[in-house]
Design a protein around this motif. Structure first.
Motif, PDB file in Angstrom:
ATOM      1  N   THR A  35       2.467  73.535  31.343  1.00  0.00           N
ATOM      2  CA  THR A  35       2.124  72.418  32.218  1.00  0.00           C
ATOM      3  C   THR A  35       2.696  72.638  33.614  1.00  0.00           C
ATOM      4  N   ALA A  36       3.934  73.147  33.666  1.00  0.00           N
ATOM      5  CA  ALA A  36       4.563  73.437  34.952  1.00  0.00           C
ATOM      6  C   ALA A  36       3.812  74.548  35.683  1.00  0.00           C
ATOM      7  N   LYS A  38       0.604  75.413  35.524  1.00  0.00           N
ATOM      8  CA  LYS A  38      -0.660  74.930  36.089  1.00  0.00           C
ATOM      9  C   LYS A  38      -0.413  74.035  37.304  1.00  0.00           C
ATOM     10  N   SER A  39       0.585  73.152  37.219  1.00  0.00           N
ATOM     11  CA  SER A  39       0.875  72.251  38.329  1.00  0.00           C
ATOM     12  C   SER A  39       1.288  73.024  39.571  1.00  0.00           C
ATOM     13  N   VAL A  40       2.107  74.038  39.388  1.00  0.00           N
ATOM     14  CA  VAL A  40       2.587  74.841  40.522  1.00  0.00           C
ATOM     15  C   VAL A  40       1.446  75.659  41.131  1.00  0.00           C
ATOM     16  N   THR A 204      16.379  71.309  38.511  1.00  0.00           N
ATOM     17  CA  THR A 204      15.251  70.930  37.658  1.00  0.00           C
ATOM     18  C   THR A 204      14.950  72.046  36.655  1.00  0.00           C
ATOM     19  N   ASP A 208      10.068  70.714  33.508  1.00  0.00           N
ATOM     20  CA  ASP A 208       9.945  69.494  34.313  1.00  0.00           C
ATOM     21  C   ASP A 208       9.500  69.774  35.746  1.00  0.00           C
ATOM     22  N   TYR A 209       9.405  71.039  36.125  1.00  0.00           N
ATOM     23  CA  TYR A 209       9.052  71.391  37.502  1.00  0.00           C
ATOM     24  C   TYR A 209       7.561  71.143  37.724  1.00  0.00           C
ATOM     25  N   ARG A 210       7.217  70.591  38.894  1.00  0.00           N
ATOM     26  CA  ARG A 210       5.838  70.266  39.189  1.00  0.00           C
ATOM     27  C   ARG A 210       5.452  70.729  40.601  1.00  0.00           C
ATOM     28  N   GLY A 211       4.180  70.596  40.884  1.00  0.00           N
ATOM     29  CA  GLY A 211       3.690  70.997  42.190  1.00  0.00           C
ATOM     30  C   GLY A 211       4.382  70.272  43.318  1.00  0.00           C
ATOM     31  N   SER A 212       4.760  69.015  43.097  1.00  0.00           N
ATOM     32  CA  SER A 212       5.463  68.262  44.139  1.00  0.00           C
ATOM     33  C   SER A 212       6.806  68.897  44.469  1.00  0.00           C
ATOM     34  N   ASP A 213       7.442  69.508  43.465  1.00  0.00           N
ATOM     35  CA  ASP A 213       8.712  70.207  43.704  1.00  0.00           C
ATOM     36  C   ASP A 213       8.473  71.447  44.561  1.00  0.00           C
TER      37      ASP A 213
END
Length: 240
Positions: A35-36, A38-40, A204, A208-213
């Motif tokens: 999930t992380a 793909k978001s990144v 983080t 839990d890391y996401r594109g917003s990070d």
């Protein structure tokens, strides 16, 4: 869009701790990590990052338990699903893998999957080149490049000629490296390419890391003064 080259690297760390904090198995942390990823990748596309490199499996990771290694040798389960590969292809993301593919410990099924992902996402003008460091070690990359240089031409000759023998050949130098989970080290990652990279360490954990990070990290990166060994008032050279 911009013509500026921007190479961001991420050290994906903290899957095991994420699972332990929740009373889960280490495998659960790895499975959550996709999930992380793909978001990144989606954020990198939105932010016009041209090159993104992820440190997914190091040459030192073979020392982990047989059960954990067996899962990590199935990257289609924890790194990118077939649906994600199709998503990357459709969004002009060219996925390539860096590392020792001749290692006899790599299952044939895993190497076939790597080749199939590279072939499915191959395109002439990608928006983003996503490189996955898999069975990768920085010292090993340099050592292997030295061996190849001497075998082919009797010596490297120049930095440019030497770079052509690296697993990461064709990639620009890394501009920004982010490591998750609060650790403050490079762990044998892209040692040649990181020579002037800006470093950001975040607490983080990777699941839990996401594109917003990533966007936040890019904002911090763009506020830094990259001196390139010059005086503070001097302009830095363009990235090669």
């Amino acid at each position: 869009m911009t013509d500026e080259t921007l190479h961001v690297a991420l050290i994906l760390d903290g899957n095991g701790r994420w699972a332990r904090m929740r009373g889960l198995q280490r495998s659960d942390g790895h499975l959550q990590a996709q999930t992380a990823v793909k978001s990144v990748v989606d954020a990198a596309l939105e932010c016009n990052v041209t090159h993104l490199t992820l440190f997914a499996f190091s040459t030192e990771n073979w020392s982990r338990s047989a059960e954990e290694v067996a899962l990590l040798m199935q990257p289609e389960r924890w790194l990118m699903t077939p649906q994600q590969v199709t998503h990357y292809r459709d969004h002009k993301v060219h996925v390539t893998f860096l590392g020792d593919r001749e290692d006899i410990r790599l299952p044939a099924r895993c190497t076939r999957w790597i080749r199939s992902v590279e072939e499915e996402t191959s395109q002439l003008h990608p928006r983003l080149r996503l490189s996955v460091a898999f069975n990768y070690g920085g010292r090993q990359e340099i050592t292997e490049a030295i061996r190849r240089a001497h075998l082919t031409s009797g010596g490297a000759g120049s930095e440019h000629a030497f770079q052509e023998h690296l697993w990461s050949r064709g990639l620009p130098d890394i501009d920004l490296c982010v490591r998750t989970s609060g650790e403050h080290r490079l762990s044998n990652f892209m040692l040649w390419s990181m020579w002037y990279a800006e470093l950001i360490f975040t607490k983080t954990l990777w699941p839990d890391y996401r594109g917003s990070d990533l966007v936040q990290a890019l904002d911090e990166f763009r506020q830094r003064n990259r001196r390139w060994g010059t005086a503070p008032s001097s302009a830095h050279p363009a990235n090669s």
